[in-house]
Design a protein around this motif. Structure first.
Motif, short mmCIF file in Angstrom:
data_model
loop_
_atom_site.label_atom_id
_atom_site.label_comp_id
_atom_site.label_asym_id
_atom_site.label_seq_id
_atom_site.Cartn_x
_atom_site.Cartn_y
_atom_site.Cartn_z
N ALA A 112 0.85 -1.20 0.00
CA ALA A 112 0.00 0.00 0.00
C ALA A 112 0.88 1.24 0.00
N ASP A 113 1.56 1.47 -1.14
CA ASP A 113 2.46 2.61 -1.24
C ASP A 113 2.03 3.52 -2.38
N ASN A 114 2.95 4.28 -2.94
CA ASN A 114 2.60 5.22 -4.01
C ASN A 114 2.80 4.65 -5.42
N ASP A 138 -8.50 -0.28 -17.20
CA ASP A 138 -9.69 0.50 -16.89
C ASP A 138 -9.35 1.99 -16.87
N ASP A 139 -10.32 2.82 -16.48
CA ASP A 139 -10.17 4.27 -16.59
C ASP A 139 -9.42 4.92 -15.45
N GLU A 140 -9.07 4.15 -14.41
CA GLU A 140 -8.58 4.78 -13.19
C GLU A 140 -7.29 4.15 -12.66
N PRO A 141 -6.13 4.56 -13.20
CA PRO A 141 -4.88 4.14 -12.56
C PRO A 141 -4.88 4.60 -11.10
N ALA A 142 -4.33 3.80 -10.21
CA ALA A 142 -4.43 4.14 -8.78
C ALA A 142 -3.19 3.73 -8.02
N ARG A 143 -2.86 4.53 -7.00
CA ARG A 143 -1.76 4.20 -6.10
C ARG A 143 -2.15 3.04 -5.19
N GLY A 144 -1.15 2.26 -4.79
CA GLY A 144 -1.40 1.14 -3.91
C GLY A 144 -2.08 1.56 -2.61
N ARG A 145 -1.75 2.72 -2.10
CA ARG A 145 -2.35 3.20 -0.86
C ARG A 145 -3.85 3.42 -1.02
N GLU A 146 -4.32 3.54 -2.28
CA GLU A 146 -5.76 3.71 -2.54
C GLU A 146 -6.45 2.36 -2.77
N TRP A 147 -5.87 1.54 -3.65
CA TRP A 147 -6.60 0.34 -4.04
C TRP A 147 -6.39 -0.84 -3.11
N VAL A 148 -5.25 -0.95 -2.45
CA VAL A 148 -5.00 -2.12 -1.61
C VAL A 148 -6.02 -2.25 -0.47
N PRO A 149 -6.34 -1.18 0.28
CA PRO A 149 -7.34 -1.34 1.33
C PRO A 149 -8.72 -1.72 0.80
N VAL A 150 -9.08 -1.20 -0.37
CA VAL A 150 -10.38 -1.53 -0.96
C VAL A 150 -10.41 -3.01 -1.36
N LEU A 151 -9.33 -3.49 -1.97
CA LEU A 151 -9.27 -4.90 -2.34
C LEU A 151 -9.32 -5.79 -1.11
#
Length: 290
Positions: free
Chosen positions: A197-199, A229-242
């Protein structure tokens, strides 16, 4: 069109075969095992039991099928064996392309990856260089992708679909899959890499959207196309959601990140008519939990 699907029982292939049939194509699908060939036949395609490393058998199967196009979806990731998958991309693609050319095939679509670009600013586009100077183990993976795409380009029309990180049914990113095991701390989790969950920036694509892209790519001109998909994302954003979607603990958010992890743009794919039904990993991950 008669389409020869190499890897018809993989995460993408199992969805691709019925999509091709629904689009009116005739399909021959390969599998190394008897059970896999039976699954291909049950989906309405003509099964071909063959190992891509058996050159003579592959030539015989390809010649007998005499397809108009080949779609290469071969991987060997069930045991998280990066070396085996790289061999498929290099030696397997060589054998597949040679067999296709000998059979008079003039169109091929191959499965590539969108996180092989060199470091840079913002999401990567198709004209940018691959990260060929990357240290190991990334260097070998990037070189395997380079060889895959260059070998495929020997066919008259060759489209390299640079998929984002695949998630959904049959992938590592499904409930109870390798990523969930890795996040849960299972020491036996069969997963290549780390979930941090980093940058670092990732681009994702739902496996069903990847399969739809492969169907559409049968009508596209040669060259690489990012399928993300349309939204590249930082790990700090997507990891908690996953982690929440998979019902496992989320790792702590940390600083730093990989310079090559920049995500990719899907502008070219969209200009050719591809529209992801899962335009963001946010809603796509949420669907994993349902």
């Amino acid at each position: 069109m008669h389409v020869f699907v190499a890897g018809a029982t993989g995460a993408v292939g199992r969805l691709l075969v019925p999509l091709l049939l629904d689009a009116g194509h005739r399909v021959t699908g390969t599998s190394r095992s008897r059970a896999g060939a039976e699954r291909v036949g049950a989906r309405g395609a003509s099964p071909a039991r063959v190992d891509v490393f058996d050159r003579s058998a592959l030539h015989e199967v390809m010649a007998a099928a005499a397809p108009d196009a080949v779609i290469h979806q071969l991987t060997d990731l069930s045991d998280a064996d990066g070396e085996a998958t790289n061999r498929l991309r290099v030696e397997g693609t060589r054998n597949l392309v040679d067999a296709a050319k000998a059979a008079g095939v003039r169109r091929i679509v191959v499965q590539s990856m969108s996180w092989m670009y060199a470091p840079g600013d913002g999401p990567a586009i198709e004209g940018e260089l691959l990260d060929l100077s990357a240290p190991e183990p990334r260097g070998s993976i990037v070189n395997g992708i380079r060889v895959l795409e260059e070998t495929a380009a020997e066919v008259d029309t060759a489209v390299s679909l640079r998929f984002g990180v695949l998630y959904g049914p049959g992938t590592w990113y499904e409930p109870g899959g390798p990523v969930a095991a890795a996040l849960s701390g299972d020491p036996d989790a069969r997963f290549l890499g780390n979930i941090v969950a980093d940058n670092s920036v990732n681009s994702f694509v739902h496996v069903a959207d990847a399969a739809r892209a492969a169907v559409q790519a049968l009508g596209w001109p040669s060259g690489p196309v990012n399928i993300v998909d349309d939204e590249p994302a930082r790990g700090r954003e997507w990891v908690p959601v996953l982690a929440a979607a998979l019902g496992v603990p989320a790792p702590a958010v940390v600083s730093g990140g990989e310079s090559w992890a920049r995500g990719a743009s899907n502008t070219l794919a969209r200009s050719r008519g591809w529209r992801p039904e899962h335009p963001s990993w946010r809603a796509g991950f949420a669907d994993l939990a349902t």
